[in-house]
Design an enzyme around this catalytic site. Structure first.
Site, PDB file in Angstrom:
ATOM      1  N   CYS A  63       0.833  -1.209   0.000  1.00  0.00           N
ATOM      2  CA  CYS A  63       0.000   0.000   0.000  1.00  0.00           C
ATOM      3  C   CYS A  63       0.869   1.262   0.000  1.00  0.00           C
ATOM      4  O   CYS A  63       1.474   1.581  -1.006  1.00  0.00           O
ATOM      5  CB  CYS A  63      -1.000  -0.056   1.147  1.00  0.00           C
ATOM      6  SG  CYS A  63      -2.477   0.891   0.763  1.00  0.00           S
ATOM      7  N   HIS A  97      -3.465  -5.220   0.433  1.00  0.00           N
ATOM      8  CA  HIS A  97      -2.927  -5.725   1.709  1.00  0.00           C
ATOM      9  C   HIS A  97      -2.941  -7.253   1.733  1.00  0.00           C
ATOM     10  O   HIS A  97      -3.885  -7.856   2.256  1.00  0.00           O
ATOM     11  CB  HIS A  97      -3.769  -5.186   2.871  1.00  0.00           C
ATOM     12  CG  HIS A  97      -3.578  -3.730   3.092  1.00  0.00           C
ATOM     13  ND1 HIS A  97      -2.601  -3.222   3.922  1.00  0.00           N
ATOM     14  CD2 HIS A  97      -4.218  -2.654   2.562  1.00  0.00           C
ATOM     15  CE1 HIS A  97      -2.659  -1.903   3.907  1.00  0.00           C
ATOM     16  NE2 HIS A  97      -3.629  -1.536   3.093  1.00  0.00           N
ATOM     17  N   GLU A 142      -1.417  -9.208   3.567  1.00  0.00           N
ATOM     18  CA  GLU A 142      -1.300  -9.766   4.925  1.00  0.00           C
ATOM     19  C   GLU A 142      -2.641 -10.203   5.498  1.00  0.00           C
ATOM     20  O   GLU A 142      -2.685 -11.069   6.371  1.00  0.00           O
ATOM     21  CB  GLU A 142      -0.622  -8.756   5.868  1.00  0.00           C
ATOM     22  CG  GLU A 142      -1.416  -7.501   6.228  1.00  0.00           C
ATOM     23  CD  GLU A 142      -1.254  -6.354   5.233  1.00  0.00           C
ATOM     24  OE1 GLU A 142      -0.899  -6.619   4.070  1.00  0.00           O
ATOM     25  OE2 GLU A 142      -1.495  -5.184   5.616  1.00  0.00           O
TER      26      GLU A 142
END
Ligand code: GLN
Length: 541
Positions: A381, A507, A509
Site C-alpha cells: 500500500c 494488503h 497480509e
C-alpha cells in the site's frame, strides 16, 4: 438449532480474548462443527477505521470492505469462518441503528431506552447469525467485565438464553490468575471478583479459562471452582505461551475444553483432526534456515499496528521452514541515520501501509537502498506508493516525484488521489475498501508466486499510481505486474532485474494463514533465504 458461545474477559485487558476465542472456534471446526464468529466492541466509534494505530492497533479489513477490530484477523487465521460486516459491531453502530429507527418513527410514542431498545438491537445483531448451516455462533464481548461501557452488551447476552434456551448457550469467561512473587503463589481473588461482577449482572459463567504464567495446582482449581460456582472440570488452565500463539489451541485441547463445550451444548462430536496444526508447530520448532527482515514503518515500535504483517511473515517462515526474525525500524530513524547504517545485514525489507507524511522520506530511502543493493523487498500500500516515488526520483530522473497526499504541488505527481475520492470529505468508511479483482502480468514475480493470473485482494486506500506516469516509468524499467481487470488501476509494480522487488497497492497480509501462507510472503521469505545464503562468505572447508 444454532448454539451460542459468549466469551467475556475479566480482571485486565489484553488477556488474549480474541486469540482464545479463535483457538476454541478452531478446535470446534476440527471436531466437524460449522462455526460463525463475531466481536462486539463497547467503544463509540462506528468502526476502528478512524482510530490511530496507537489507540487500536491495525485496522483489519474484510472482503466486504468493513474496517474491523484486529481480533477478527485471529478469527480468519485460525478458522475457515466467513466474516462480514455482521461480524463486528460497536456501541457506535448499535446506537446509530437505534437512533435511525427513532428518526424513522419506528418507536413512535415510546421513550427510547438502553433497556430494552439498545439491548434488543444487540440481541438482534447476535441472533441474526443463526441459520440452518451454522452449528455455533461465537460472540466475543470486547473490554473487561466491570467497565461501564460494556454493560449493555452483557445485559443483552444475559437475555439471549431466555429466548433461545439456557441449554443452547455457554458463557466462557477468560480471567487472569496472577502469580505473586512475594507470596510465592497464584492468586485467585481477582478471578473471584470478576466472576462476582458477572453474577451480579445475572450471568453465571459455565467455563473459566484462566490465563496464568504458572500451572494451576488442584487446590487452586478447587478454590476457583468453589468460589466461582463452576464444576472443577470447567476451570481450564491457559498457560502463557512464549514460543508461538499457534500453541494455544493445542494447549486448550489438552485441557479438554472442546469436549466440555460439546457436552454442555449437546453437540455431536467427531474426533479432532489437528494434523495440519501439529505440522505448523513442527515446522516452527525445526527451522532449516533463519532470516532477518527489517520492517520500516511509522509505528515500528508498536507491534499491534502491523499485527497481520508480523503474522504473515511468520506464515512465510512456516511455508519455508524458516525462522523469520523481524526487526522493526522507525522510518524517521532512517532519515536521521541513513539506510546504509540501519539496513546493513538484513535479508529483506518490508515497508507496510500507512497514512500521513511523517517518516515518508525514510521509507523512500530504505526502498532505494533495497532496490540498489538487491535486497529482497515487499512494499504494501503506502510501501508500494513509496516504491513508485523512489523509482521515479532515482531511476527515471523525476527528482521532484511525490504523492499528492504529501506534496500537492509536485511537478511529478506519480501517486495521486483516485478519481472516485475527489470531493469525499467524510473520513469514516470512505476509502477504496475490501476485495477487488486484479489481473497479473505473465512472467512477473507476482504471477509466479500466485501461480495464476487472476487474483482478489483486500484494499484500503485513497491514493493510487498515477496512470499518466505509466509510460515513462515503464520505459525506465518498472514492470507493471498487476492491474485492475480494466487496466485503469495499477495494483502491482516490480523491478525485474532485481532478485525480488514486488510492491502491491493492496494488503496481502489480511489473507495469509498459518496453514496457507500468502504467496507474496512465502515468496519474500524464500528470496530472503537466497539473499542470506549468497551473502554469507563461502565455507572454507
Ligand atoms: N495513505 C495511502 C492512501 O490512502 C496509503 C494507504 C495505506 O497504506 N493503507 O492511498
Amino acid at each position: 438449532m444454532t448454539k451460542h458461545i459468549f466469551v467475556t474477559g475479566g480482571v485486565v485487558s489484553s488477556l488474549g480474548k480474541g486469540l482464545t476465542s479463535a483457538s476454541i472456534a478452531m478446535l470446534l471446526e476440527a471436531r466437524g462443527l460449522r462455526v460463525k464468529m463475531q466481536k462486539l466492541d463497547p467503544y463509540i466509534n462506528v468502526d476502528p477505521g478512524t482510530m490511530s494505530p496507537y489507540q487500536h492497533g491495525e485496522v483489519y479489513v474484510l472482503d466486504d470492505g468493513s474496517e474491523t477490530d484486529l481480533d477478527l484477523g485471529h478469527y480468519e487465521r485460525f478458522t475457515t469462518t466467513h466474516l462480514t460486516r455482521q461480524s463486528n459491531y460497536t456501541t457506535g453502530q448499535i446506537y446509530q441503528a437505534v437512533i435511525n429507527k427513532e428518526r424513522r418513527g419506528e418507536f413512535l410514542g415510546k421513550t427510547v431506552q438502553v433497556i430494552p431498545h439498545i439491548t434488543n438491537e444487540i440481541k438482534e445483531m447476535v441472533t441474526q447469525l443463526d441459520d440452518a448451516d451454522t452449528d455455533v455462533v461465537m460472540t466475543e464481548i470486547g473490554g473487561t467485565v466491570g467497565d461501564i461501557e460494556s454493560l449493555p452488551f452483557l445485559e443483552a447476552i444475559r437475555q439471549i438464553p431466555l429466548e433461545v434456551g439456557r441449554e443452547n448457550c455457554i458463557f466462557i469467561h477468560l480471567t487472569l490468575v496472577p502469580y505473586l512473587k512475594a507470596a510465592g503463589e497464584l492468586k485467585t481473588k481477582p478471578t473471584q471478583h470478576s466472576v462476582g461482577i458477572l453474577r451480579q449482572i445475572g450471568i453465571q459463567p459455565d467455563v473459566l479459562v484462566c490465563r496464568t504464567e504458572r500451572s494451576l495446582d488442584t487446590s487452586d482449581r478447587e478454590k476457583i471452582a468453589l468460589f466461582c460456582n463452576v464444576p472443577l472440570n470447567s476451570v481450564i488452565e491457559e498457560r502463557d505461551k512464549d514460543f508461538s500463539i499457534y500453541e494455544v489451541p493445542l494447549s486448550l485441547q489438552a485441557n479438554k475444553i472442546d469436549d466440555l463445550i460439546l457436552k454442555r451444548l449437546g453437540l455431536p462430536a467427531s474426533p479432532a483432526n489437528l494434523d495440519g496444526w501439529h505440522e505448523i508447530l513442527h515446522r516452527l520448532r525445526n527451522p532449516e534456515h533463519e532470516v532477518s527482515i527489517a520492517l520500516v514503518g511509522k509505528y515500528a515500535e508498536h507491534r499491534d499496528a502491523y499485527k497481520s504483517i508480523y503474522e504473515a511473515l511468520d506464515h512465510g517462515g512456516i511455508a519455508n521452514q524458516t525462522q523469520v526474525r523481524v526487526q522493526p525500524i522507525k522510518s524517521e530513524a532512517i532519515e536521521e541515520e541513513g539506510a546504509e547504517r540501519l539496513l546493513a545485514g538484513f535479508d529483506a525489507l518490508i515497508v507496510p501501509g500507512g497514512f500521513g507524511e511523517r517518516g515518508i522520506e525514510g521509507k523512500v530511502q530504505a526502498i532505494r537502498y533495497a532496490r540498489e543493493r538487491n535486497l529482497p523487498f515487499l512494499g504494501i500500500c503506502l510501501g508500494m506508493q513509496c516504491a513508485v516515488i523512489d523509482f521515479a526520483r532515482h531511476a527515471a530522473g523525476m527528482s521532484d516525484a511525490h504523492s499528492t497526499e504529501f506534496f500537492r504541488d509536485t511537478s511529478a505527481p506519480v501517486i495521486c488521489l483516485m478519481e472516485e475520492q475527489e470531493g469525499v470529505t467524510d473520513k469514516g468508511g470512505t476509502m477504496r475498501l475490501g476485495s477487488q479483482p486484479a489481473k497479473l502480468t505473465p512472467g512477473s514475480r507476482a504471477a509466479a508466486a500466485y501461480g495464476c493470473l487472476e487474483i482478489n485482494e483486500r484494499h484500503r486506500h485513497r491514493y493510487e499510481f498515477n496512470s499518466g506516469y505509466r509510460q515513462p516509468l515503464e520505459q525506465a524499467g518498472l514492470l507493471i505486474a498487476g492491474t485492475s481487470p480494466d487496466e485503469s488501476l495499477v495494483e502491482i509494480v516490480e523491478v525485474p532485474d532485481h532478485p525480488w522487488f514486488v510492491a502491491v497497492q493492496f494488503h496481502p497480509e489480511f489473507k495469509s494463514k498459518p496453514t496457507a501462507a500468502h504467496p507474496l510472503f512465502a515468496g519474500l521469505v524464500a528470496a530472503a533465504i537466497t539473499h542470506h545464503t549468497s551473502s554469507k562468505p563461502a565455507n572454507p572447508s
